[in-house]
Design a protein around this motif. Structure first.
Motif, PDB file in Angstrom:
ATOM      1  N   GLY A  13      12.623  40.050  48.039  1.00  0.00           N
ATOM      2  CA  GLY A  13      13.597  39.104  48.574  1.00  0.00           C
ATOM      3  C   GLY A  13      14.972  39.711  48.674  1.00  0.00           C
ATOM      4  N   MET A  16      21.011  36.873  48.402  1.00  0.00           N
ATOM      5  CA  MET A  16      22.139  37.330  47.575  1.00  0.00           C
ATOM      6  C   MET A  16      21.641  37.911  46.252  1.00  0.00           C
ATOM      7  N   ALA A  17      20.670  37.242  45.622  1.00  0.00           N
ATOM      8  CA  ALA A  17      20.199  37.699  44.306  1.00  0.00           C
ATOM      9  C   ALA A  17      19.499  39.054  44.430  1.00  0.00           C
ATOM     10  N   ASP A  36      11.827  42.217  52.401  1.00  0.00           N
ATOM     11  CA  ASP A  36      12.080  40.850  52.850  1.00  0.00           C
ATOM     12  C   ASP A  36      11.243  40.586  54.094  1.00  0.00           C
ATOM     13  N   ARG A  37      10.823  39.341  54.242  1.00  0.00           N
ATOM     14  CA  ARG A  37       9.989  39.056  55.410  1.00  0.00           C
ATOM     15  C   ARG A  37      10.808  38.952  56.687  1.00  0.00           C
ATOM     16  N   ARG A  47      19.872  33.725  59.670  1.00  0.00           N
ATOM     17  CA  ARG A  47      18.467  34.164  59.680  1.00  0.00           C
ATOM     18  C   ARG A  47      17.596  33.130  58.985  1.00  0.00           C
ATOM     19  N   GLN A  52      19.911  27.793  54.116  1.00  0.00           N
ATOM     20  CA  GLN A  52      21.147  27.193  53.599  1.00  0.00           C
ATOM     21  C   GLN A  52      22.384  27.797  54.241  1.00  0.00           C
ATOM     22  N   HIS A  57      29.609  26.890  52.359  1.00  0.00           N
ATOM     23  CA  HIS A  57      29.435  27.683  51.143  1.00  0.00           C
ATOM     24  C   HIS A  57      30.787  28.049  50.557  1.00  0.00           C
ATOM     25  N   LEU A  58      30.817  28.053  49.254  1.00  0.00           N
ATOM     26  CA  LEU A  58      32.028  28.423  48.530  1.00  0.00           C
ATOM     27  C   LEU A  58      31.595  29.402  47.444  1.00  0.00           C
ATOM     28  N   ARG A 115      28.360  31.668  55.543  1.00  0.00           N
ATOM     29  CA  ARG A 115      27.394  32.362  54.690  1.00  0.00           C
ATOM     30  C   ARG A 115      26.895  33.656  55.352  1.00  0.00           C
ATOM     31  N   VAL A 140       5.713  39.400  51.049  1.00  0.00           N
ATOM     32  CA  VAL A 140       5.036  39.618  49.767  1.00  0.00           C
ATOM     33  C   VAL A 140       3.885  38.627  49.683  1.00  0.00           C
ATOM     34  N   ASP A 318      17.721  32.117  42.642  1.00  0.00           N
ATOM     35  CA  ASP A 318      17.159  30.776  42.807  1.00  0.00           C
ATOM     36  C   ASP A 318      15.719  30.686  42.328  1.00  0.00           C
ATOM     37  N   PRO A 325      23.431  22.249  45.377  1.00  0.00           N
ATOM     38  CA  PRO A 325      24.481  23.108  45.939  1.00  0.00           C
ATOM     39  C   PRO A 325      25.873  22.499  45.936  1.00  0.00           C
ATOM     40  N   GLY A 330      25.267  28.599  42.977  1.00  0.00           N
ATOM     41  CA  GLY A 330      24.082  29.448  43.147  1.00  0.00           C
ATOM     42  C   GLY A 330      24.404  30.926  43.324  1.00  0.00           C
ATOM     43  N   MET A 331      25.373  31.248  44.174  1.00  0.00           N
ATOM     44  CA  MET A 331      25.668  32.667  44.414  1.00  0.00           C
ATOM     45  C   MET A 331      26.328  33.298  43.183  1.00  0.00           C
TER      46      MET A 331
HETATM   47  C1  FAD Z   1      22.376  23.743  51.341  1.00  0.00           C
HETATM   48  C2  FAD Z   1      22.806  24.766  50.335  1.00  0.00           C
HETATM   49  C3  FAD Z   1      24.153  25.034  50.142  1.00  0.00           C
HETATM   50  C4  FAD Z   1      24.554  25.969  49.187  1.00  0.00           C
HETATM   51  N1  FAD Z   1      25.886  26.162  48.951  1.00  0.00           N
HETATM   52  C5  FAD Z   1      26.270  27.061  48.012  1.00  0.00           C
HETATM   53  C6  FAD Z   1      27.645  27.294  47.748  1.00  0.00           C
HETATM   54  O1  FAD Z   1      28.536  26.673  48.324  1.00  0.00           O
HETATM   55  N2  FAD Z   1      27.968  28.221  46.796  1.00  0.00           N
HETATM   56  C7  FAD Z   1      27.023  28.924  46.103  1.00  0.00           C
HETATM   57  O2  FAD Z   1      27.380  29.747  45.262  1.00  0.00           O
HETATM   58  N3  FAD Z   1      25.718  28.719  46.334  1.00  0.00           N
HETATM   59  C8  FAD Z   1      25.318  27.811  47.262  1.00  0.00           C
HETATM   60  N4  FAD Z   1      23.990  27.618  47.503  1.00  0.00           N
HETATM   61  C9  FAD Z   1      23.005  28.396  46.714  1.00  0.00           C
HETATM   62  C10 FAD Z   1      22.876  29.827  47.223  1.00  0.00           C
HETATM   63  O3  FAD Z   1      22.599  29.839  48.602  1.00  0.00           O
HETATM   64  C11 FAD Z   1      21.784  30.579  46.442  1.00  0.00           C
HETATM   65  O4  FAD Z   1      21.822  30.223  45.102  1.00  0.00           O
HETATM   66  C12 FAD Z   1      22.013  32.071  46.528  1.00  0.00           C
HETATM   67  O5  FAD Z   1      22.043  32.472  47.854  1.00  0.00           O
HETATM   68  C13 FAD Z   1      20.945  32.893  45.789  1.00  0.00           C
HETATM   69  O6  FAD Z   1      19.764  32.776  46.464  1.00  0.00           O
HETATM   70  P1  FAD Z   1      18.570  33.816  46.275  1.00  0.00           P
HETATM   71  O7  FAD Z   1      18.966  35.153  46.769  1.00  0.00           O
HETATM   72  O8  FAD Z   1      18.061  33.697  44.894  1.00  0.00           O
HETATM   73  O9  FAD Z   1      17.463  33.185  47.230  1.00  0.00           O
HETATM   74  P2  FAD Z   1      17.438  33.028  48.816  1.00  0.00           P
HETATM   75  O10 FAD Z   1      18.790  32.954  49.387  1.00  0.00           O
HETATM   76  O11 FAD Z   1      16.506  31.903  49.082  1.00  0.00           O
HETATM   77  O12 FAD Z   1      16.784  34.399  49.316  1.00  0.00           O
HETATM   78  C14 FAD Z   1      15.416  34.634  49.158  1.00  0.00           C
HETATM   79  C15 FAD Z   1      15.016  35.786  50.078  1.00  0.00           C
HETATM   80  O13 FAD Z   1      13.638  36.068  49.856  1.00  0.00           O
HETATM   81  C16 FAD Z   1      12.965  36.191  51.080  1.00  0.00           C
HETATM   82  N5  FAD Z   1      11.578  35.797  50.824  1.00  0.00           N
HETATM   83  C17 FAD Z   1      11.126  34.612  50.333  1.00  0.00           C
HETATM   84  N6  FAD Z   1       9.790  34.645  50.171  1.00  0.00           N
HETATM   85  C18 FAD Z   1       9.391  35.874  50.564  1.00  0.00           C
HETATM   86  C19 FAD Z   1       8.115  36.519  50.622  1.00  0.00           C
HETATM   87  N7  FAD Z   1       6.978  35.906  50.235  1.00  0.00           N
HETATM   88  N8  FAD Z   1       8.060  37.785  51.098  1.00  0.00           N
HETATM   89  C20 FAD Z   1       9.187  38.443  51.502  1.00  0.00           C
HETATM   90  N9  FAD Z   1      10.420  37.882  51.463  1.00  0.00           N
HETATM   91  C21 FAD Z   1      10.513  36.614  50.993  1.00  0.00           C
HETATM   92  C22 FAD Z   1      13.708  35.278  52.042  1.00  0.00           C
HETATM   93  O14 FAD Z   1      13.544  35.692  53.389  1.00  0.00           O
HETATM   94  C23 FAD Z   1      15.152  35.446  51.557  1.00  0.00           C
HETATM   95  O15 FAD Z   1      15.792  36.522  52.189  1.00  0.00           O
HETATM   96  C24 FAD Z   1      23.572  26.669  48.435  1.00  0.00           C
HETATM   97  C25 FAD Z   1      22.217  26.405  48.648  1.00  0.00           C
HETATM   98  C26 FAD Z   1      21.837  25.448  49.556  1.00  0.00           C
HETATM   99  C27 FAD Z   1      20.366  25.157  49.716  1.00  0.00           C
END
Ligand code: FAD
Length: 481
Positions: A13, A16-17, A36-37, A47, A52, A57-58, A115, A140, A318, A325, A330-331
């Motif tokens: 994935g 951001m994480a 990443d897919r 994308r 989200q 986003h902040l 974002r 994956v 996440d 959110p 989250g970020m």
């Molecule tokens: C509506 C909304 C608003 C938000 N606003 C804020 C904000 O204002 N401030 C803030 O700090 N946070 C905010 N967040 C939270 C924030 O977006 C996430 O916490 C942060 O981006 C961390 O996400 P992540 O990288 O863990 O997961 P994700 O951003 O979900 O990334 C997961 C990645 O894994 C990939 N993936 C998933 N499954 C597979 C697979 N099987 N095979 C290959 N690739 C895969 C996806 O394509 C994606 O690129 C918000 C969330 C939402 C839903």
């Protein structure tokens, strides 16, 4: 990984994480593969894998500072690309559940931009390391492993035949939709316990061309919910974006109707607890249709509780803990996870994955309890929790305490400073229970209550709003503190 340093790490994935984790891993291991897919865009465009990204986003100062420490120069690059650094509470006009917040001098900040821009700038900074290989369009399918140890993943690129990617360390950063549970079950391993606090949040967003000068000279605006009167929550924000745009996000908790059509957007904003969001949007020109997202409840996994957590596997972002959110955590939580990983891998004594996971899980506790506690108070919030702080009398006391602090924080700069530090994750939430803070809540002098949005005349001029059309009335003190 049994305490030995891993040679090859596989990060699942590239959100951001995953991107921050890959960067950190490249400091400690020989090679990193990030899969990443999606195809990761070269420009600041939306994308599919980050739905989200359409919404407001902040990035709170805690996350911004961690990212800046990991990737020096990121903040300047964001600002140069049109992001805005908003001082809190000064540059935010906010109607909290307890009333209008005084615009005291800023003690913290947040970075506001789209974002996709945030992701692009951070990705470019983070993935430049020669040890990192990115495999795009790669899904994956499952984890591979044996004997209680994860040894890689089965992946498919461009829908082709599954291939095996071997690794000494696998990091699940696939986000809210992570298939960690079935993946572990597929290896005959137990899945971690999970808590859910789901207030049924829905998000509805539209972009607007802001009036000239508004993205630089007008504050961010937030109207919070009225859930304490026993109705579902309804919120609205207007944030500045690069390119002279505003992003307006309207949101609800379970039971309130989300505006999903263009013709309903303004009407919903008009019926928030104050019509300032609608007043502003009437001065702006819509640029996009309405984008909608749901399933944004708080969900926490507890891998650290499993005594038999597999060697060679970590979970963060996440996938470990997703937040409502509305709190913007989250970020920053993803950044905290990456920093914890960095610290653990940098120790003189190599440590096993169970201990690294425990350290990562610990840094999501503050944002988790802040969000979950507040959300439990919403009408029809669905809670399935093992966290004792969310159960019984304890939660009622926490909610009552949060209300009492909130009503003082909007009127006292000293209390506001501590609360802002906690909300921006710069101080532990335990600070709110300290003797020092409790005594401050009793002794701090309170400014008079504001009865309308504390907008300055020069700000109103930018958006061409007549102060008399705002409910505050001209005789109300506009800005104090
Ligand atoms: C509506 C909304 C608003 C938000 N606003 C804020 C904000 O204002 N401030 C803030 O700090 N946070 C905010 N967040 C939270 C924030 O977006 C996430 O916490 C942060 O981006 C961390 O996400 P992540 O990288 O863990 O997961 P994700 O951003 O979900 O990334 C997961 C990645 O894994 C990939 N993936 C998933 N499954 C597979 C697979 N099987 N095979 C290959 N690739 C895969 C996806 O394509 C994606 O690129 C918000 C969330 C939402 C839903």
């Amino acid at each position: 990984m049994n305490g030995d340093r891993p040679g090859h790490a596989l990060v699942l994935g590239a959100g951001m994480a995953g991107v921050l984790a890959a960067h950190v891993l490249a400091r400690h291991v020989d090679t990193v593969t990030l899969v990443d897919r999606d195809v990761l865009p070269d420009t600041a465009e939306h994308r599919r894998g980050v739905p989200q990204g359409r919404h407001a986003h902040l990035l709170w100062s805690n996350g911004a500072r961690i990212i800046e420490a990991l990737l020096p120069g990121t903040t300047d690059r964001l600002l140069a690309a049109g992001a805005r650094r908003i001082g809190f509470p000064e540059d935010l006009v906010t109607l909290t559940t307890q009333g209008w917040q005084h615009r005291f001098p800023a003690t913290q900040f947040a970075v506001l931009c789209s974002r996709p821009l945030l992701d692009l700038v951070i990705r470019r900074q983070a993935l430049g390391h020669g040890r990192i290989t990115v495999r795009q369009s790669t899904e994956v399918l499952e984890l591979t492993g044996a004997g209680g140890r994860v040894t890689g993943a089965l992946v498919s690129t461009d829908g082709g035949a599954p291939t095996r990617l071997a690794a000494d360390l696998v990091v699940d950063a696939t986000g809210r939709a992570s298939r960690l549970r079935p993946w572990l079950e597929g290896l005959g391993l137990p899945a971690p316990e999970e808590d859910v606090v789901d207030a049924g949040i829905g998000y509805s967003t539209r972009l607007f061309a802001a009036p000239p000068g508004a993205t630089a000279g007008f504050p961010a605006v937030n109207v919070a919910s009225d859930h304490e009167v026993g109705r579902p929550g309804r919120f609205g924000v207007v944030y500045p974006l690069e390119g002279g745009r505003w992003i307006a996000t309207l949101s609800v908790t379970r039971g309130a109707e989300l505006p999903t059509r263009e013709e309903d957007f303004l009407g919903f904003a008009e019926r928030l607890r104050h019509p300032i969001v609608a007043d502003l949007l009437r001065t702006a020109e819509p640029l996009t249709p309405v984008f909608v997202s749901r399933s944004t409840g708080n969900r926490r996994r507890y891998p650290e509780r499993l005594p038999e957590w597999p060697e060679g596997l970590l979970v963060l972002g996440d996938s470990l803990t997703g937040f409502n959110p509305v709190y913007g955590h989250g970020m920053s939580a993803a950044a905290r996870c990456a920093a914890a990983l960095d610290e653990q891998l940098g120790r003189d004594e190599p440590v096993g994955t169970h201990r690294i996971q425990a350290a990562i899980s610990a840094v999501v506790d503050d944002p988790w309890i802040l969000a979950a506690t507040t959300d439990v108070g919403y009408v029809d919030c669905r809670t399935r929790a093992t966290d004792p702080r969310l159960l019984g009398m304890d939660i009622q006391q926490r909610l009552g305490f949060a209300r009492a602090i909130g009503s003082r924080s909007i009127r006292s700069p000293e209390i506001c400073e501590v609360v802002t530090d906690v909300m921006s994750l710069n101080r532990p939430q335990s600070e709110l229970g300290s003797n020092r803070f409790l005594s401050l809540t009793r002794t701090a002098e309170l400014h008079p209550e504001l009865t309308g949005p504390p907008l300055r005349p020069e700000e109103l001029a930018i958006v061409d709003l007549d102060p008399r059309s705002l409910r505050s009335g001209p005789d109300v003190p506009l800005v104090r503190g």
